[in-house]
Design a protein around this motif. Sequence first.
Motif, PDB file in Angstrom:
ATOM      1  N   ALA A  46      -7.582  -0.142  15.129  1.00 42.02           N
ATOM      2  CA  ALA A  46      -6.699  -1.267  14.784  1.00 42.02           C
ATOM      3  C   ALA A  46      -6.469  -2.150  16.003  1.00 42.02           C
ATOM      4  O   ALA A  46      -6.727  -1.728  17.145  1.00 42.02           O
ATOM      5  CB  ALA A  46      -5.361  -0.745  14.247  1.00 42.02           C
ATOM      6  N   ASP A  65      -0.292   5.080  12.062  1.00 39.67           N
ATOM      7  CA  ASP A  65       0.230   4.455  10.849  1.00 39.67           C
ATOM      8  C   ASP A  65       1.443   3.576  11.152  1.00 39.67           C
ATOM      9  O   ASP A  65       1.618   2.516  10.539  1.00 39.67           O
ATOM     10  CB  ASP A  65       0.598   5.532   9.824  1.00 39.67           C
ATOM     11  CG  ASP A  65      -0.625   6.237   9.267  1.00 39.67           C
ATOM     12  OD1 ASP A  65      -1.723   5.634   9.297  1.00 39.67           O
ATOM     13  OD2 ASP A  65      -0.492   7.390   8.820  1.00 39.67           O
ATOM     14  N   TYR A  74       1.881   1.976  13.951  1.00 37.36           N
ATOM     15  CA  TYR A  74       1.328   0.784  14.599  1.00 37.36           C
ATOM     16  C   TYR A  74       0.916  -0.250  13.547  1.00 37.36           C
ATOM     17  O   TYR A  74       1.116  -1.453  13.737  1.00 37.36           O
ATOM     18  CB  TYR A  74       0.132   1.180  15.452  1.00 37.36           C
ATOM     19  CG  TYR A  74      -0.492   0.053  16.238  1.00 37.36           C
ATOM     20  CD1 TYR A  74       0.137  -0.479  17.350  1.00 37.36           C
ATOM     21  CD2 TYR A  74      -1.727  -0.475  15.862  1.00 37.36           C
ATOM     22  CE1 TYR A  74      -0.431  -1.516  18.074  1.00 37.36           C
ATOM     23  CE2 TYR A  74      -2.313  -1.502  16.576  1.00 37.36           C
ATOM     24  CZ  TYR A  74      -1.661  -2.025  17.683  1.00 37.36           C
ATOM     25  OH  TYR A  74      -2.241  -3.054  18.395  1.00 37.36           O
ATOM     26  N   LEU A  75       0.368   0.232  12.434  1.00 36.85           N
ATOM     27  CA  LEU A  75      -0.065  -0.669  11.375  1.00 36.85           C
ATOM     28  C   LEU A  75       1.095  -1.213  10.550  1.00 36.85           C
ATOM     29  O   LEU A  75       1.133  -2.399  10.209  1.00 36.85           O
ATOM     30  CB  LEU A  75      -1.039   0.058  10.439  1.00 36.85           C
ATOM     31  CG  LEU A  75      -2.389   0.474  11.020  1.00 36.85           C
ATOM     32  CD1 LEU A  75      -3.188   1.237   9.972  1.00 36.85           C
ATOM     33  CD2 LEU A  75      -3.179  -0.737  11.503  1.00 36.85           C
ATOM     34  N   SER A  76       2.049  -0.341  10.216  1.00 34.11           N
ATOM     35  CA  SER A  76       3.089  -0.707   9.253  1.00 34.11           C
ATOM     36  C   SER A  76       4.435  -1.056   9.865  1.00 34.11           C
ATOM     37  O   SER A  76       5.243  -1.747   9.231  1.00 34.11           O
ATOM     38  CB  SER A  76       3.292   0.447   8.270  1.00 34.11           C
ATOM     39  OG  SER A  76       3.895   1.559   8.929  1.00 34.11           O
ATOM     40  N   ALA A  85     -10.481  -3.875  16.268  1.00 33.24           N
ATOM     41  CA  ALA A  85     -10.750  -3.757  14.837  1.00 33.24           C
ATOM     42  C   ALA A  85     -12.172  -4.147  14.461  1.00 33.24           C
ATOM     43  O   ALA A  85     -12.705  -3.699  13.436  1.00 33.24           O
ATOM     44  CB  ALA A  85      -9.754  -4.589  14.039  1.00 33.24           C
TER      45      ALA A  85
END
Length: 379
Positions: A373, A231, A233-235, A377
Amino acid sequence: MKTNSAAARRSERIWVPAAIRRIEADFQRSSDTHLIPLPLCGFPGIDLYLKDESSHPTGSLKHRLARSLFLYALCNGWLRADSTVVEASSGSTAISEAYFARLLGLPFVAVMPSSTSTEKIAAITFQGGRCHLVGDPLTIYSESQRLADELGGHYMDQFTYAERATDWRANNNIAESIFQQMRLEQHPIPTWLVSSAGTGGTVATLGRYVRYCARPTLVCAADPERSVFFDHYLSRQRDLCQHECSRIEGIGRPRVEASFLPEVIDAMVKVPDVWSLAAMQELSARLGRTVGPSTGTNLIAALACMAQMRERGEQGSVVTLLCDSGQRYGHTYYSDEWLQDNGLNCHAERAALAASLDSGQLPRELPARWQIAGELAAV
């Protein structure tokens, strides 16, 4: 208690070089770890290798980290001849640090979640350390610092210092070792390097090294359930946390650690725990010896990389890590009763994975369960 007397400083100037020499002598007695090819008939033209870190003297990838942390602490003036070393750990780092503490004649205390396997606790005790268990995994940090202060010792803090203690350009570097060992292979420059994240230090080393050496290799990090790394890494939110402990010992964290550097990671796979354990079991059968659960997590992430290569018609190599032996998990991940009690029965997933490795087709259920991700992806 610390003292700045001239006698104490003279004593330290004698003890620190001697301590460093002991650690370096231990390194000279050790050979490099093996790189094991794993033939998979479902992926022709794509070669998978396992960097076998279980062959270190303390049986895991964390031996490299512990050595680097001790050298870093010694050279920074944080360790003395009367220091008690304290570490927050889920087990493997503590085993390795206990080994180096004993080498230097220092007491060692491991602060660990109460869910840590009995085999790891026994291994720490065998190396001369003692274990301090806590119920809430988020308290291991503050409890480690409290104990270090109480004992007049040093909190090693692997989660802060892992990425900076390791020399990612060369010396004591797992990435350099991989590229050296791949020199004579059919595809000597790996398309992907795959590693799960505990502190994040190993993934940071891999990512930094390929950039430093201008390699085209991509780096994939694997994350288990009950971990915040994917999470983050995404945000890129640094305040993420959760109170459940990772069920895959040694990897995944309840908070974002300072050593986790998403900027040097090209892709991430969040692997369902049941699939990590299915991969652990299937890989153990194919190797003829048991491996730990984080190696299963790595295998699933490597499968994602290989599936993308196969879909694109690419040939090449993928290197991942065999982090430790399954001998440390006899009462947990290799116990059918324990798996059943924890909702981790993985017989169906293992059968599906075995068919996938032989056919090259992803298990139908897996893409719906994992999260991907970055450069992966589109898988």
